[in-house]
Design a protein around this motif. Structure first.
Motif, mmCIF file in Angstrom:
data_model
loop_
_atom_site.group_PDB
_atom_site.id
_atom_site.type_symbol
_atom_site.label_atom_id
_atom_site.label_comp_id
_atom_site.label_asym_id
_atom_site.label_seq_id
_atom_site.Cartn_x
_atom_site.Cartn_y
_atom_site.Cartn_z
ATOM 1 N N ASN A 150 0.688 -1.262 0.157
ATOM 2 C CA ASN A 150 -0.130 -0.032 0.027
ATOM 3 C C ASN A 150 1.043 1.288 0.175
ATOM 4 O OD1 ASN A 150 -1.509 2.286 0.862
ATOM 5 N ND2 ASN A 150 -2.534 1.092 2.504
ATOM 6 N N MET A 151 1.032 1.941 -1.199
ATOM 7 C CA MET A 151 1.900 3.099 -1.410
ATOM 8 C C MET A 151 1.281 4.428 -0.797
ATOM 9 S SD MET A 151 4.324 1.257 -2.404
ATOM 10 C CE MET A 151 5.714 2.682 -2.473
ATOM 11 N N THR A 152 1.713 4.964 0.353
ATOM 12 C CA THR A 152 1.060 5.970 1.087
ATOM 13 C C THR A 152 1.653 7.406 0.665
ATOM 14 O OG1 THR A 152 0.250 6.587 3.274
ATOM 15 C CG2 THR A 152 2.418 5.765 3.208
ATOM 16 N N LEU A 153 0.992 8.432 1.353
ATOM 17 C CA LEU A 153 1.631 9.776 1.217
ATOM 18 C C LEU A 153 1.693 10.064 -0.514
ATOM 19 C CD1 LEU A 153 4.223 9.763 3.925
ATOM 20 C CD2 LEU A 153 2.003 10.798 3.743
ATOM 21 N N ILE A 154 0.808 9.802 -1.328
ATOM 22 C CA ILE A 154 0.745 10.121 -2.415
ATOM 23 C C ILE A 154 0.007 11.399 -2.842
ATOM 24 C CG2 ILE A 154 -0.400 9.467 -5.056
ATOM 25 C CD1 ILE A 154 0.667 6.710 -4.310
ATOM 26 N N PHE A 155 0.542 12.478 -3.545
ATOM 27 C CA PHE A 155 -0.251 13.976 -3.578
ATOM 28 C C PHE A 155 0.153 14.029 -5.029
ATOM 29 C CE2 PHE A 155 1.778 13.450 0.444
ATOM 30 C CZ PHE A 155 0.822 13.958 1.305
ATOM 31 N N SER A 156 0.410 13.124 -5.948
ATOM 32 C CA SER A 156 0.502 13.604 -7.555
ATOM 33 C C SER A 156 0.184 12.290 -8.477
ATOM 34 C CB SER A 156 2.052 14.124 -7.723
ATOM 35 O OG SER A 156 3.085 13.203 -7.582
ATOM 36 N N LEU A 157 0.033 12.646 -9.610
ATOM 37 C CA LEU A 157 -0.087 11.621 -10.508
ATOM 38 C C LEU A 157 1.263 11.008 -10.854
ATOM 39 C CD1 LEU A 157 -1.834 10.277 -12.784
ATOM 40 C CD2 LEU A 157 -1.265 12.051 -14.275
ATOM 41 N N THR A 158 2.213 11.784 -10.651
ATOM 42 C CA THR A 158 3.558 11.331 -11.193
ATOM 43 C C THR A 158 3.807 10.261 -9.963
ATOM 44 O OG1 THR A 158 4.488 13.420 -11.782
ATOM 45 C CG2 THR A 158 5.915 11.681 -10.999
ATOM 46 N N GLN A 159 3.603 10.353 -8.960
ATOM 47 C CA GLN A 159 3.746 9.234 -7.808
ATOM 48 C C GLN A 159 2.988 8.071 -8.127
ATOM 49 O OE1 GLN A 159 2.945 12.089 -4.372
ATOM 50 N NE2 GLN A 159 4.516 10.842 -3.397
ATOM 51 N N ALA A 160 1.676 8.545 -8.502
ATOM 52 C CA ALA A 160 0.605 7.227 -8.785
ATOM 53 C C ALA A 160 1.247 6.370 -9.678
ATOM 54 C CB ALA A 160 -0.484 7.694 -9.094
ATOM 55 N N VAL A 161 1.630 6.929 -10.858
ATOM 56 C CA VAL A 161 2.076 6.230 -11.920
ATOM 57 C C VAL A 161 3.273 5.593 -11.565
ATOM 58 C CG1 VAL A 161 2.811 6.349 -14.483
ATOM 59 C CG2 VAL A 161 0.957 7.793 -13.594
ATOM 60 N N ALA A 162 4.044 6.121 -10.765
ATOM 61 C CA ALA A 162 5.491 5.229 -10.683
ATOM 62 C C ALA A 162 5.190 4.213 -9.809
ATOM 63 C CB ALA A 162 6.383 6.276 -10.017
ATOM 64 N N CYS A 163 4.388 4.344 -9.027
ATOM 65 C CA CYS A 163 3.901 3.164 -8.151
ATOM 66 C C CYS A 163 2.991 1.958 -8.892
ATOM 67 C CB CYS A 163 2.922 3.490 -7.039
ATOM 68 S SG CYS A 163 3.656 4.668 -5.837
ATOM 69 N N ALA A 164 2.258 2.403 -9.864
ATOM 70 C CA ALA A 164 1.628 1.487 -10.789
ATOM 71 C C ALA A 164 2.618 0.900 -11.379
ATOM 72 C CB ALA A 164 0.390 2.056 -11.392
ATOM 73 N N ASP A 165 3.528 1.546 -12.285
ATOM 74 C CA ASP A 165 4.641 0.998 -12.989
ATOM 75 C C ASP A 165 5.392 -0.252 -12.279
ATOM 76 O OD1 ASP A 165 3.834 2.440 -15.017
ATOM 77 O OD2 ASP A 165 5.258 3.966 -14.904
ATOM 78 N N ALA A 166 5.644 -0.141 -10.908
ATOM 79 C CA ALA A 166 6.474 -0.747 -10.235
ATOM 80 C C ALA A 166 5.535 -2.139 -9.651
ATOM 81 C CB ALA A 166 6.965 -0.359 -8.992
ATOM 82 N N GLY A 167 4.107 -2.016 -9.902
ATOM 83 C CA GLY A 167 3.386 -3.085 -9.549
ATOM 84 C C GLY A 167 2.747 -3.283 -8.277
ATOM 85 N N ALA A 168 2.591 -1.879 -7.631
ATOM 86 C CA ALA A 168 2.174 -1.742 -6.409
ATOM 87 C C ALA A 168 0.754 -2.209 -6.499
ATOM 88 C CB ALA A 168 2.328 -0.335 -5.879
ATOM 89 N N TYR A 169 0.428 -3.006 -5.208
ATOM 90 C CA TYR A 169 -0.821 -3.325 -5.554
ATOM 91 C C TYR A 169 -1.954 -2.306 -5.034
ATOM 92 C CZ TYR A 169 -5.044 -5.876 -3.310
ATOM 93 O OH TYR A 169 -6.490 -6.622 -3.162
ATOM 94 N N LEU A 170 -1.544 -1.386 -4.136
ATOM 95 C CA LEU A 170 -2.411 -0.509 -3.890
ATOM 96 C C LEU A 170 -1.810 0.984 -3.758
ATOM 97 C CD1 LEU A 170 -5.338 -0.790 -1.552
ATOM 98 C CD2 LEU A 170 -3.854 0.956 -1.005
ATOM 99 N N ILE A 171 -2.704 1.862 -4.059
ATOM 100 C CA ILE A 171 -1.986 3.473 -3.658
ATOM 101 C C ILE A 171 -3.229 4.148 -2.969
ATOM 102 C CG2 ILE A 171 -0.580 3.529 -5.789
ATOM 103 C CD1 ILE A 171 -2.773 5.580 -6.995
ATOM 104 N N SER A 172 -2.567 5.177 -2.044
ATOM 105 C CA SER A 172 -3.214 5.855 -1.184
ATOM 106 C C SER A 172 -3.211 7.485 -1.615
ATOM 107 C CB SER A 172 -3.087 5.568 0.081
ATOM 108 O OG SER A 172 -3.438 4.322 0.619
ATOM 109 N N PRO A 173 -3.910 7.903 -2.775
ATOM 110 C CA PRO A 173 -3.566 9.224 -2.876
ATOM 111 C C PRO A 173 -4.163 10.240 -1.513
ATOM 112 C CG PRO A 173 -5.353 8.499 -4.063
ATOM 113 C CD PRO A 173 -4.530 7.231 -3.439
#
Length: 318
Positions: A150-173
């Motif tokens: 669960n990738m936390t402390l997301i405040f931007s599309l840049t962070q979100a896309v980088a997490c998805a590209d890494a295969g993260a299961y979930l993001i918390s914007p």
């Protein structure tokens, strides 16, 4: 007429953002998330004194370090949460490891091993990691080992896309903290439709659905129930007990605001991110840069406070 909370549950997986087990029992969410701030608050509640005492006695009997006892305490809360919610429990890696790939991976493996030793499989746990470049690289390693993040402390599309590209299961914007920054910087208030935090999550949702990204989007950090209502239909939303109660008392209509069938109509352009591009784009976004740094500092501060609480109890029990 069903309540807004009941309507929300019909279109979004509702997650409790608390370490308070009684609040979770009251609202019956699917998942639960914790962080050092929430654990620090819950650990000082008399009703959870036994979880703290167990960790202290374990530490004394095994001559463990304060940091290890603090981790044990966090796991005690996580273990109890797995008995209440049917889905996943998020447990956070130490915030002071936010820029340490190897340290984050080692801590995550340790957390999963301890859960498994106590009878909780990794399929019930999400490892929370700050969405720094190093945190994202750690998540990439962990996901390859079937440790979902669960990738936390997301405040931007840049962070979100980088997490998805890494295969993260979930993001918390984070919604509310984005709003906080803009209100302070611009000296104005926002309605739900123009709320910068809501707009940010909608942008991420549109990107993910348009580009068939499988990473789960879980909006977090809400300041009011209107923000939640504006994101009805998001994959998941993690909500504080106070706002869950407000939604449970409101019997008004709650229309779906996010839908994968319509979200992809005007998606953001596809991003290609290497380390240099990620760092530059994040640096260009003053809000995201400042809130990410601040979030890590605050979580690290509360982790230190939690360790100090444990240290004092150790001295008292010795």
């Amino acid at each position: 007429m069903p309540t807004k909370l009941e309507q929300l549950k019909a279109m979004t997986t509702v997650v409790a953002d608390t370490g308070d087990m009684e609040a979770i029992r009251a609202f019956m969410p699917v998942d639960a998330t914790t962080n050092p701030t929430l654990i620090l608050k819950a650990a000082q509640m008399p009703r959870y004194a036994q979880l703290l005492e167990e960790a202290i006695l374990w530490g004394l009997s095994h001559n463990h370090l304060t940091s290890e006892i603090t981790e044990r305490l966090t796991l005690n809360f996580g273990l109890e949460l797995t008995k209440i919610v049917p889905g996943r429990v998020s447990t956070e890696v130490d915030a002071d490891l936010s820029f340490d790939i190897e340290g984050t991976v080692a801590k995550a493996r340790s957390i999963i091993a301890e859960y498994e030793k106590r009878g909780v499989g990794r399929e019930r746990i999400l490892i929370k990691i700050a969405a720094t470049w190093e945190g994202i690289r750690a998540a990439e390693i962990l996901q390859s080992e079937a440790i979902d993040c669960n990738m936390t402390l997301i405040f931007s599309l840049t962070q979100a896309v980088a997490c998805a590209d890494a295969g993260a299961y979930l993001i918390s914007p984070f919604v509310g903290r984005i709003l906080d920054w803009h209100m302070k910087a611009e000296g104005k208030t926002y309605a739900a439709e123009t709320d910068p935090g809501v707009v940010s999550v909608r942008q991420i949702y549109s990107y993910f659905k348009a580009h068939d990204v499988k990473t789960v989007i879980m909006g977090a950090s809400f300041r009011n129930k209107e923000e939640i209502e504006a994101l009805a239909g998001c994959d998941r939303l993690t909500i504080s007990p106070q706002l869950l109660e407000e939604l449970a008392k409101d019997e008004g209509d709650l229309p779906r605001r996010l839908d994968p069938k319509t979200a992809a109509s005007h998606p953001p352009a596809k991003l290609s991110l290497d380390e240099k591009t990620f760092r530059f784009l994040l640096n260009e976004d003053a809000m995201a840069t400042e809130k990410l740094a601040e979030g890590i500092r605050f979580f690290a501060r509360d982790l230190r406070a939690l360790r100090e609480l444990v240290s004092k109890r150790l001295l008292a029990a010795a």
